[in-house]
Design an enzyme around this catalytic site. Sequence first.
Site, PDB file in Angstrom:
ATOM      1  N   ASN A  78      -0.415   7.354   2.874  1.00 23.08           N
ATOM      2  CA  ASN A  78      -1.430   6.295   2.720  1.00 23.08           C
ATOM      3  C   ASN A  78      -1.366   5.786   1.282  1.00 23.08           C
ATOM      4  OD1 ASN A  78      -3.563   4.732   3.926  1.00 23.08           O
ATOM      5  ND2 ASN A  78      -4.975   5.822   2.595  1.00 23.08           N
ATOM      6  N   LYS A  79      -2.182   4.805   0.986  1.00 22.44           N
ATOM      7  CA  LYS A  79      -2.150   4.140  -0.323  1.00 22.44           C
ATOM      8  C   LYS A  79      -2.172   5.146  -1.469  1.00 22.44           C
ATOM      9  CE  LYS A  79      -1.767   0.614  -0.854  1.00 22.44           C
ATOM     10  NZ  LYS A  79      -0.435   0.003  -1.091  1.00 22.44           N
ATOM     11  N   ARG A 132       8.693  -4.362   4.743  1.00 19.69           N
ATOM     12  CA  ARG A 132       7.921  -3.320   4.037  1.00 19.69           C
ATOM     13  C   ARG A 132       8.302  -1.983   4.670  1.00 19.69           C
ATOM     14  NH1 ARG A 132       1.826  -4.089   2.483  1.00 19.69           N
ATOM     15  NH2 ARG A 132       2.478  -2.600   0.905  1.00 19.69           N
ATOM     16  N   ARG A 166      -1.576  -7.568   5.108  1.00 23.45           N
ATOM     17  CA  ARG A 166      -1.188  -6.215   4.736  1.00 23.45           C
ATOM     18  C   ARG A 166      -2.043  -5.252   5.558  1.00 23.45           C
ATOM     19  NH1 ARG A 166      -5.777  -4.940   4.027  1.00 23.45           N
ATOM     20  NH2 ARG A 166      -5.044  -2.987   3.193  1.00 23.45           N
ATOM     21  N   GLY A 167      -1.749  -3.945   5.393  1.00 17.22           N
ATOM     22  CA  GLY A 167      -2.451  -2.962   6.217  1.00 17.22           C
ATOM     23  C   GLY A 167      -1.621  -2.706   7.477  1.00 17.22           C
ATOM     24  N   ALA A 168      -1.499  -1.424   7.833  1.00 18.21           N
ATOM     25  CA  ALA A 168      -0.542  -1.038   8.882  1.00 18.21           C
ATOM     26  C   ALA A 168      -0.716  -1.814  10.197  1.00 18.21           C
ATOM     27  CB  ALA A 168      -0.665   0.459   9.134  1.00 18.21           C
ATOM     28  N   GLN A 221      -7.072  -3.316  -3.395  1.00 21.97           N
ATOM     29  CA  GLN A 221      -7.525  -3.602  -2.028  1.00 21.97           C
ATOM     30  C   GLN A 221      -9.000  -3.231  -1.837  1.00 21.97           C
ATOM     31  OE1 GLN A 221      -4.600  -2.213  -2.740  1.00 21.97           O
ATOM     32  NE2 GLN A 221      -3.032  -2.690  -1.254  1.00 21.97           N
ATOM     33  N   ASP A 281      -0.631   4.683   6.751  1.00 26.75           N
ATOM     34  CA  ASP A 281       0.446   3.744   7.078  1.00 26.75           C
ATOM     35  C   ASP A 281       1.493   4.378   7.973  1.00 26.75           C
ATOM     36  OD1 ASP A 281      -0.759   2.763   4.398  1.00 26.75           O
ATOM     37  OD2 ASP A 281       0.310   1.065   5.258  1.00 26.75           O
TER      38      ASP A 281
HETATM   39  O1  MRU Z   1      -0.214  -1.939   0.731  1.00 26.69           O
HETATM   40  P1  MRU Z   1      -1.191  -2.090   1.856  1.00 26.69           P
HETATM   41  O2  MRU Z   1      -2.428  -2.787   1.462  1.00 26.69           O
HETATM   42  O3  MRU Z   1      -0.550  -2.692   3.071  1.00 26.69           O
HETATM   43  O4  MRU Z   1      -1.559  -0.611   2.230  1.00 26.69           O
HETATM   44  C1  MRU Z   1      -2.571  -0.320   3.131  1.00 26.69           C
HETATM   45  C2  MRU Z   1      -3.058   1.059   2.989  1.00 26.69           C
HETATM   46  O5  MRU Z   1      -2.398   1.925   2.490  1.00 26.69           O
HETATM   47  C3  MRU Z   1      -4.414   1.344   3.485  1.00 26.69           C
HETATM   48  O6  MRU Z   1      -4.928   2.368   2.702  1.00 26.69           O
HETATM   49  C4  MRU Z   1      -4.542   1.794   4.869  1.00 26.69           C
HETATM   50  O7  MRU Z   1      -5.145   3.010   4.963  1.00 26.69           O
HETATM   51  C5  MRU Z   1      -3.356   1.910   5.666  1.00 26.69           C
HETATM   52  S1  MRU Z   1      -3.336   0.516   6.610  1.00 26.69           S
HETATM   53  C6  MRU Z   1      -4.510   0.904   7.778  1.00 26.69           C
END
Ligand code: MRU
Length: 370
Positions: A258-259, A94, A54-56, A207, A248
Site C-alpha cells: 500500500n502507499k 503503473r 489513481r487508486g487500485a 492523497q 494496491d
Molecule cells: O498512488 P496511488 O494514489 O494510486 O496509490 C493508492 C494507494 O496506495 C491507496 O493507499 C490505496 O490504499 C490503494 S488503492 C485502493
Amino acid sequence: MQINNRHYRTIWPDPDNSRQICIIDQRQLPHEFVIETLTSPEQVVTAIKDMHVRGAGLIGATAGFGMFLASLQAPDMGFTSYMEKYAKTLGSSRPTARNLVWAIDRVLAAIAKDTDIEQKRSTAFATACAIADEDALFCQQIGQHGLAIIEEISRKKQGAPVNILTHCNAGWLAFVDYGSATAPIYAARDVGIPVHVWVDETRPWNQGARLTAWELQQENIANTLICDNCGGHLMQNGMVDMVIVGTDRTTHTGDVANKIGTYLKALAARDNNIPFYVALPSSTFDWKLDKGMHIPIEQRSGEEVTTISGKDAQGAITTVTLAAADTKSANYSFDVTPARLITGLITERGVVKAERQAIHRLFPENGTGR
Ligand code: MRU
C-alpha cells in the site's frame, strides 16, 4: 458519492457519446472539480500514468474502458495483435496495483470468445461496465462487513465517537464508488454511529490532504488532517481505536503493498495494540505471489518529493520547490506490510485473517495457491 449534493461515480461512459469516457481529473482536487473526457486509448495510458485517476480499483476500471477505446481504434485486420500490444503498454503504465492487469486480462479473455469484430467491441464495452459496477458493489459489501467491526468498537466505547486512522486515499476516489477503507466508515455513519477519521496527509502526492479529507467533508464525516509523522503519537495517547487502509496488491498469503508509510503505521498500531485492518475487493489479490517483498514497487519522479503544489493567496494553483535546486531525492511509492501485522482483511465476502489458508477458503475458485 456526493459532490456538492450530487451523486457521482469516479468514471462513467459519456451519456451523449458512447465512444467517450468521463473521469474526474484528481490532479486538480480539492481546488477544482474538473471532468475530463477520454477519447483515445493513448489518453487512458496518460491518465493512469500521470494520475488523473489513481487508486487500485479506479485504475482497474479505467483500464477496462481503455481496452474498450482500444477496440474502437483497432483495425478489423490485425484486431487481436493491436489489442495485445495495447494491453502490454497499458499494463505497464503503473506497476504496483494488481487491478490494472486483472482488468486488462478480464477484457482480453471476454473478447477472445467472440468471432465477430463488432461483437468484440460491444463485449469490451460490456466488460468494462461490468468491472466498474462490480467494483462499486464490492466496495459497498466491504462497507457492510467492516461495519460490524466498527459497531463492536462503538459498543465498547458506549457510543463515544470511534476514531479511525487512515493513510493515503482508499476512498471513493480510489474506486468507482464507496471506497474500500472508507466504505465501513460511510456504513457506520448511515446507521448513526459517530465516527471521526484521522487523515494522514500522505506525502509526497498528498492523497490524504487533497483527496481523503475533501471526500469525507463532502460526505459530512468528521475528520482531522494530520502530518504523516503524527499517527504514532496519537496511538500512544489512546486517540486511535482502529486503523483501516487500502491496498494496491495483496498476496494470497496476506502481505499487503500500500502507499508508502503504511508499514510504519502498522508497526505503531501493533506496538499499541490497535487493530489494523486492510480493506480490499478481491480484484486486488495476486493469486500467484507468495511473498509481499516480491511485489513490484513503483518509483516515481523525485520531483514529487522536492516540490509541493497548492493554491496560493490569489487562488492560483502553483507548485513551489521545497529543497535546494540540486537535492537528490528518491520516491518509492509503496511499501509492504507483512501479514503478521494485519488484524484482518475486509473483503466483499467477509473479514478474513491475512493468511494463505483462510484467504483461499474464502475464495476457493482460485485454488489453494500451492
Ligand atoms: O498512488 P496511488 O494514489 O494510486 O496509490 C493508492 C494507494 O496506495 C491507496 O493507499 C490505496 O490504499 C490503494 S488503492 C485502493
